[in-house]
Design a protein around this motif. Structure first.
Motif, short mmCIF file in Angstrom:
data_model
loop_
_atom_site.label_atom_id
_atom_site.label_comp_id
_atom_site.label_asym_id
_atom_site.label_seq_id
_atom_site.Cartn_x
_atom_site.Cartn_y
_atom_site.Cartn_z
N TRP A 408 0.87 -1.17 0.02
CA TRP A 408 0.14 0.01 0.02
C TRP A 408 0.86 1.07 0.08
O TRP A 408 0.47 2.48 -0.41
CB TRP A 408 -0.97 -0.09 1.14
CG TRP A 408 -0.15 -0.03 2.66
CD1 TRP A 408 -0.15 -1.02 3.43
CD2 TRP A 408 0.02 1.17 3.26
NE1 TRP A 408 0.44 -0.72 4.56
CE2 TRP A 408 0.55 0.81 4.51
CE3 TRP A 408 0.18 2.48 2.81
CZ2 TRP A 408 1.17 1.50 5.61
CZ3 TRP A 408 0.88 3.38 3.85
CH2 TRP A 408 1.34 3.01 5.09
N CYS A 451 -0.91 7.32 -0.99
CA CYS A 451 -1.28 6.16 -0.21
C CYS A 451 -2.81 6.28 0.18
O CYS A 451 -3.43 5.36 -0.36
CB CYS A 451 -0.45 5.81 1.05
SG CYS A 451 1.42 5.66 0.80
N TRP A 452 -3.21 7.28 0.56
CA TRP A 452 -4.53 7.39 0.81
C TRP A 452 -5.23 8.64 0.55
O TRP A 452 -6.44 8.55 0.90
CB TRP A 452 -4.76 7.26 2.25
CG TRP A 452 -4.12 6.26 3.25
CD1 TRP A 452 -2.91 6.29 4.09
CD2 TRP A 452 -4.05 4.93 3.06
NE1 TRP A 452 -2.41 5.08 4.52
CE2 TRP A 452 -2.97 4.24 3.87
CE3 TRP A 452 -4.95 4.19 2.29
CZ2 TRP A 452 -3.05 2.93 4.00
CZ3 TRP A 452 -4.99 2.60 2.54
CH2 TRP A 452 -4.04 1.92 3.24
N GLU A 453 -4.81 9.28 -0.28
CA GLU A 453 -5.34 10.54 -0.75
C GLU A 453 -4.81 11.17 -2.07
O GLU A 453 -3.61 10.26 -2.61
CB GLU A 453 -5.17 11.71 0.05
CG GLU A 453 -3.65 12.08 0.33
CD GLU A 453 -2.69 11.29 1.07
OE1 GLU A 453 -3.06 10.90 2.23
OE2 GLU A 453 -1.79 10.64 0.54
#
Length: 483
Positions: A408, A451-453
């Motif tokens: 991830w 990673c998340w945005e």
């Protein structure tokens, strides 16, 4: 009340020489953090935090774990000074052990709390191999803050300072430690009780003991309630509070319990003589209550891990970080009762031997992390050959979750490695589930996927990162990329 400079200080001269080994140990680990900076800084959380701190220009504190600010200050301040990115990355890897070394030096030379110093050294080694390459678990920084809290408050109490000032210092230091990671509350309660049981060297009066005990339990309770409200910590707390006590046969089927005992045969075998030897000497000195308390507390902690991770065949780098607090609980009899009975030379040799053996395990564990750096580097080289700047690799890719351990972090791992390689513009890739692939492909050419945005161009600090803003992400299969 008799003045003391340490919570437990039965034979100061014997433990002093042993404690002085701890800063040396940490300097060796610091050298390893510099040598293996890519292995540490290109593995999931570390590059994620580094990328966010550098580009946002502020601390990135997750789950209210405030004590992690101490290491994040390095990339934050250094990036504002505009130092070369490679040096910034190396110093961020080193920052964790720079902090730990400062703590060890304070324990040994300022507070003369030799017991805590030795425990800190054992904490950093006894259950450590793969987790050395995953530095961003805040539990380690929390333990360092906790040891400072114990040493500072003990030192303050020995000086017979006003109670009001003592309360303020106690609340501030223990809250900082416990708020850095929920596991710290478990270790804090154990160490407080274990030290109180050795009343000959307990620096607090009866009134102080009651007040500070209630304060410690209150801080722990407040952290528990805060962690129970939302986020990652809440999911773990739910498993504890909503799970019925399992049967004995079920407990030994939990992956984390099974792996713990299997690890004795290959990795953590030093734990057995240290734990049993310490208990033997504690019982021999008729510290029965302390011995039973330690065994039950260690058993309870291990059971807690089993419940929280009962359905998780987790990676060793992760679960070792959860085992590490157990080293403090189980090594306390060794430090308090066995070491003081040895001569200075014997005690120093024994602890030095433990440290040396564990250092070998730690540095030998680099291979899988060095291999994943090689794999990331190879993928970037293939992107360069094929003139690709930003790609999405559709999952599933079995290779990615085995050789890469976890994937991830690929978006920031790849761009940071590309920067370290000297690429201009930098290349980046990510792995995406087929269900999320359409969302990832909607990113425009002026958007970088993290990673998340998503990161718009205006949010990226161009003095450090220069991705290719002229192209959009394209889909490339892993096999196709590596042809």
């Amino acid at each position: 009340m008799r003045e003391t400079t340490s919570l437990i200080q039965p034979t100061v001269n014997k433990l002093k020489a042993v404690a002085r080994l701890v800063p040396v140990l940490i300097l060796v680990l610091l050298a390893g953090a510099i040598l293996f900076y890519k292995e540490r800084m290109l593995f999931i959380d570390a590059p994620h935090v580094l990328f966010r701190v550098v580009n946002d220009g502020r601390l990135h504190i997750e789950e209210h774990r405030i004590g992690s600010f101490i290491t994040q200050m390095f990339p934050l301040l250094l990036s504002k000074c505009g130092i070369p990115f490679r040096l910034l990355t190396v110093l961020y890897s080193a920052s964790f052990y720079i902090f730990y070394c400062i703590v060890a030096l304070l324990l040994v030379y300022k507070f003369r709390n030799y017991q805590l110093a030795v425990l800190f050294g054992l904490y950093l080694t006894l259950f450590v191999s793969d987790t050395f390459y995953w530095p961003n678990n805040e539990v380690h920084q929390g333990i360092a803050w906790l040891f400072l809290a114990f040493a500072l408050n003990s030192h303050f109490a020995a000086k017979s300072k006003p109670l009001a000032a003592g309360i303020l210092i106690f609340v501030a230091t223990f809250a900082l430690a416990i708020w850095t990671h929920p596991l710290i509350m478990i270790v804090a309660v154990y160490l407080w009780a274990a030290n109180w049981m050795h009343k000959d060297d307990w620096p607090y009066s009866r009134t102080q003991t009651v007040i500070f005990s209630l304060l410690l339990l209150t801080i722990a309770y407040l952290k528990f309630e805060q962690g129970n409200e939302h986020g990652y910590d809440a999911t773990k707390i739910d498993l504890v509070t909503k799970t019925q006590l399992p049967g004995l046969s079920e407990i030994f089927q939990y992956p984390v319990i099974r792996y713990f005992f299997e690890g004795f045969m290959s990795n953590y075998w030093l734990f057995i003589p240290v734990f049993i030897g310490g208990l033997f000497f504690a019982i021999r000195q008729k510290n029965y209550v302390f011995s039973v308390f330690t065994v039950l507390y260690a058993t309870g902690y291990l059971l807690l891990l089993g419940i929280v991770f009962k359905d998780v065949n987790t990676n060793r780098f992760y679960i070792e970080s959860e085992y590490m607090p157990l080293a403090i609980i189980c090594c306390t009899p060794f430090v308090f009762h066995l070491l003081p009975k040895l001569t200075i030379k014997t005690g120093s040799f024994l602890v030095a031997l433990i440290f040396c053996i564990r250092i070998v395990f730690i540095f030998q564990a680099h291979h899988k992390f060095s291999d994943r750096v090689t794999i990331l580097d190879g993928m970037l080289n293939k992107m360069k050959e094929k003139n690709l700047s930003k790609i999405v690799i559709p999952e599933p890719v079995p290779f990615a979750d085995s050789a890469l351990i976890m994937n991830w972090g690929a978006p920031v791992e790849s761009i940071i490695l590309s920067k370290l390689k000297g690429d201009v513009p930098q290349r980046t890739f990510l792995f995406a589930d087929p269900n999320l692939l359409p969302i990832a492909m909607k990113a425009g050419s002026d958007t970088l996927i993290g990673c998340w945005e998503k990161w718009p161009k205006a949010r990226i600090k161009e003095n450090y990162f220069q991705p290719d803003w002229s192209v959009q992400y394209t889909t490339v299969g892993f096999a196709e990329l590596m042809k």
